[in-house]
Design an enzyme around this catalytic site. Structure first.
Site, PDB file in Angstrom:
ATOM      1  N   LYS A 152       0.880  -1.147  -0.059  1.00  0.00           N
ATOM      2  CA  LYS A 152      -0.157  -0.026  -0.027  1.00  0.00           C
ATOM      3  C   LYS A 152       0.873   1.118   0.030  1.00  0.00           C
ATOM      4  CE  LYS A 152      -1.785   1.327   4.041  1.00  0.00           C
ATOM      5  NZ  LYS A 152      -1.473   2.936   4.495  1.00  0.00           N
ATOM      6  N   ASN A 153       2.046   1.163   0.823  1.00  0.00           N
ATOM      7  CA  ASN A 153       2.793   2.636   1.176  1.00  0.00           C
ATOM      8  C   ASN A 153       3.720   2.600   0.152  1.00  0.00           C
ATOM      9  OD1 ASN A 153       1.196   2.948   3.524  1.00  0.00           O
ATOM     10  ND2 ASN A 153       2.700   2.375   4.748  1.00  0.00           N
ATOM     11  N   ARG A 198      -4.681  10.542   4.869  1.00  0.00           N
ATOM     12  CA  ARG A 198      -3.188  11.501   5.032  1.00  0.00           C
ATOM     13  C   ARG A 198      -2.659  11.593   3.845  1.00  0.00           C
ATOM     14  NH1 ARG A 198       0.192  13.880   8.455  1.00  0.00           N
ATOM     15  NH2 ARG A 198       2.351  13.529   7.904  1.00  0.00           N
ATOM     16  N   CYS A 210      -5.270  12.290  13.123  1.00  0.00           N
ATOM     17  CA  CYS A 210      -5.967  11.160  12.772  1.00  0.00           C
ATOM     18  C   CYS A 210      -5.768  10.311  14.217  1.00  0.00           C
ATOM     19  CB  CYS A 210      -5.370  10.312  11.663  1.00  0.00           C
ATOM     20  SG  CYS A 210      -3.713   9.735  12.099  1.00  0.00           S
ATOM     21  N   ARG A 264       0.016  14.216  13.625  1.00  0.00           N
ATOM     22  CA  ARG A 264       0.428  14.100  12.203  1.00  0.00           C
ATOM     23  C   ARG A 264       0.646  15.222  11.400  1.00  0.00           C
ATOM     24  NH1 ARG A 264      -1.230   8.484   9.864  1.00  0.00           N
ATOM     25  NH2 ARG A 264       0.597   8.825   8.950  1.00  0.00           N
ATOM     26  N   ASP A 322       4.484   0.073  12.133  1.00  0.00           N
ATOM     27  CA  ASP A 322       3.353  -0.401  11.648  1.00  0.00           C
ATOM     28  C   ASP A 322       3.192  -1.932  11.993  1.00  0.00           C
ATOM     29  OD1 ASP A 322       3.497   1.513   8.728  1.00  0.00           O
ATOM     30  OD2 ASP A 322       3.037   2.145  10.440  1.00  0.00           O
ATOM     31  N   ARG A 378      -8.715  -0.277   4.509  1.00  0.00           N
ATOM     32  CA  ARG A 378      -7.711   0.521   3.867  1.00  0.00           C
ATOM     33  C   ARG A 378      -6.399   0.125   3.693  1.00  0.00           C
ATOM     34  NH1 ARG A 378      -7.053   6.017   7.240  1.00  0.00           N
ATOM     35  NH2 ARG A 378      -5.860   6.133   5.257  1.00  0.00           N
TER      36      ARG A 378
END
Ligand code: EPZ
Length: 419
Positions: free
Chosen positions: A22-23, A92, A116, A121, A305, A397
């Site tokens: 995802k990132n 974000r 969030c 953040r 994470d 997500r």
């Protein structure tokens, strides 16, 4: 809203194919704004954040479609330099729109992202970097208005913290700036390298990714590309911990073992049997594991994470363990939910102290953020009795087909669709 129901106690055994990261996919999708030529991106995970980004790109004027795990964009060159609140508040990472649009249009108006659940953040480092590169920034009516009258120019950008997003935003803008940009104290995560590889495929001139000093020589134009997104190291780590927690044996396929070395090394220290090939990792429980203290660090340290998932494992081992969260100021939202399973955890500022317990009992729990959700699923997989996990839209997500992948390796898990 959907829920996930789990009856715990099954040992998980089998193979899991790790999805694209995802990132990594997110910044690469934003990079498509830097060219008017078509691109093809493969191994794109099916996630809510990916869908949000694709909606965003189409809103801006970049025709983007996703079929299965392939994303294609078309010729397009008229962009709206606007990132509205209803898109930015959802994700974000929308802030990554700033780099490409500043680079192409010399201006962009972005809604303030809002906080969030894992902390305020802020985006001060992003804005400082753009100022260094010649942009004027003002805040009006909840929007950050950014304008670079003479276009962006190369600069030395010193990061007070190796911020992943800031490093990505500077890469996404400096590639078309006038002159040379140097990022000092840059983030070194694999997702940064994947983005830089894409930008260099497009004709950019970037050197030093993977180190703390990245140099970008601005170029005049960038071109289309085809790219396969790297595997998701955080998803992979989550399934490794699932093997440890359920005393199972899981083989991860399509993974890059070196990207999650910090997690593998720690799990080996606890006593998990971990074997690696070029693109697989096998995680097998062979004896009772011992708890180990952990502190989160920037790459290549233990990833923040994976902190919540690690915490669940430590709660169920015989002994005490300490976890220190050094990246985010409020990333212990999962503690209160884990206590509902019977966990013995005390919070002391940025540290939690854990006393191992014999077992978890199933409970109704609520997801607060993406990775906390993964932790609650792991807890449910090992808890006695039934666990009902709600607010799983956070999970969707960032985890591609999580209940399907767990079901395939033996979990008693199902999604119930509540209107
Ligand atoms: C990226 O977030 C990831 N998100 C996060 O993953 C990950 O936890 C984080 O990097 C750290 O590895 C994406 O890649 C989309 P940062 P990002 O900028 O870029 C502070 C997940 O679960 N900071 O490295 O937002 C910030 O508040 C998500 O997939 C400033 O103070 O992370 C945080 O405390 C969660 N000012 C720390 O730095 C700034 O201008 C790290 O942030 C920017 C950041």
């Amino acid at each position: 809203m959907d829920k996930i129901v789990i009856n715990g106690g099954r040992k998980l055994k089998g193979e899991v194919i790790v999805s694209g990261a995802k990132n990594s996919a997110l910044p690469i999708l934003f990079a498509t704004l830097l060219t008017d030529e078509p691109v093809t991106i493969t191994n794109v995970p099916s996630l809510a954040d990916i869908d949000t980004t694709i909606t965003f790109l189409n809103f801006i004027g970049k025709k983007t479609i996703k079929k299965g795990n392939i994303v294609k964009t078309d010729y397009s060159n008229k962009y709206k330099p606007l990132a509205p609140y209803d898109l930015v508040r959802k994700m974000r990472a929308s802030i990554l729109i700033m780099g490409p649009l500043l680079a192409r249009l010399n201006k962009v108006d972005v809604s303030l992202p809002g906080g969030c659940t894992i902390g305020a953040r802020p985006i001060d480092m992003h804005l400082d970097a753009f100022r260094k590169m010649g942009a004027k920034i003002s805040v009006e009516g909840g929007y950050i208005k950014t304008f670079a009258k003479d276009g962006l120019k190369g600069a030395v950008v010193n990061l007070k913290f190796p911020s992943v997003g800031t490093t990505e935003n500077v890469l996404l803008s400096a590639v078309l700036a006038n002159g040379k940009t140097t990022i000092v104290n840059a983030a070194t995560e694999p997702e940064i390298e994947d983005l830089a590889n894409v930008l260099n495929k497009m004709g950019a001139k970037i050197t030093g990714t993977g180190t703390k000093k990245i140099v970008i020589e601005g170029v005049y134009k960038l071109y289309g590309f085809t790219h396969e997104v790297i595997p998701d190291r955080i998803e992979a780590a989550t399934y490794m911990i699932a093997a440890a927690i359920t005393k199972g044996n899981i083989t991860l396929k399509k993974v890059v073992p070196k990207h999650l070395k910090a997690v593998s090394d720690k799990l080996k220290k606890c006593g998990l049997c971990v074997k690696e090939t070029e693109d697989t990792i096998s995680a097998k429980w062979i004896k009772n594991l011992k708890p180990h203290d952990m502190k989160t660090e920037v790459y290549p340290g233990f990833p923040t994470d994976v902190q919540a998932q690690w915490m669940v494992l430590m709660c169920l081992l015989n002994g005490n363990a300490r976890i220190e969260e050094n990246i985010f100021e409020n990333r212990f939202m999962h503690v209160s939910e884990l206590q509902r399973f019977g966990a013995d955890i005390t919070i002391d500022g940025k540290v939690v102290n854990i006393k191992g317990v014999e077992k978890f009992s199933g409970a109704p729990v609520m997801v607060s953020d993406l990775r906390a959700g993964a932790a609650l699923i792991l807890a449910g997989l090992v808890a006695e009795g039934e666990t009902v996990v709600s607010r799983i839209y956070h999970l969707d997500r960032g985890y591609d087909m999580i209940e399907k992948k767990f079901k395939k390796i033996g979990a008693d898990i199902r999604r119930i669709h509540n209107r």
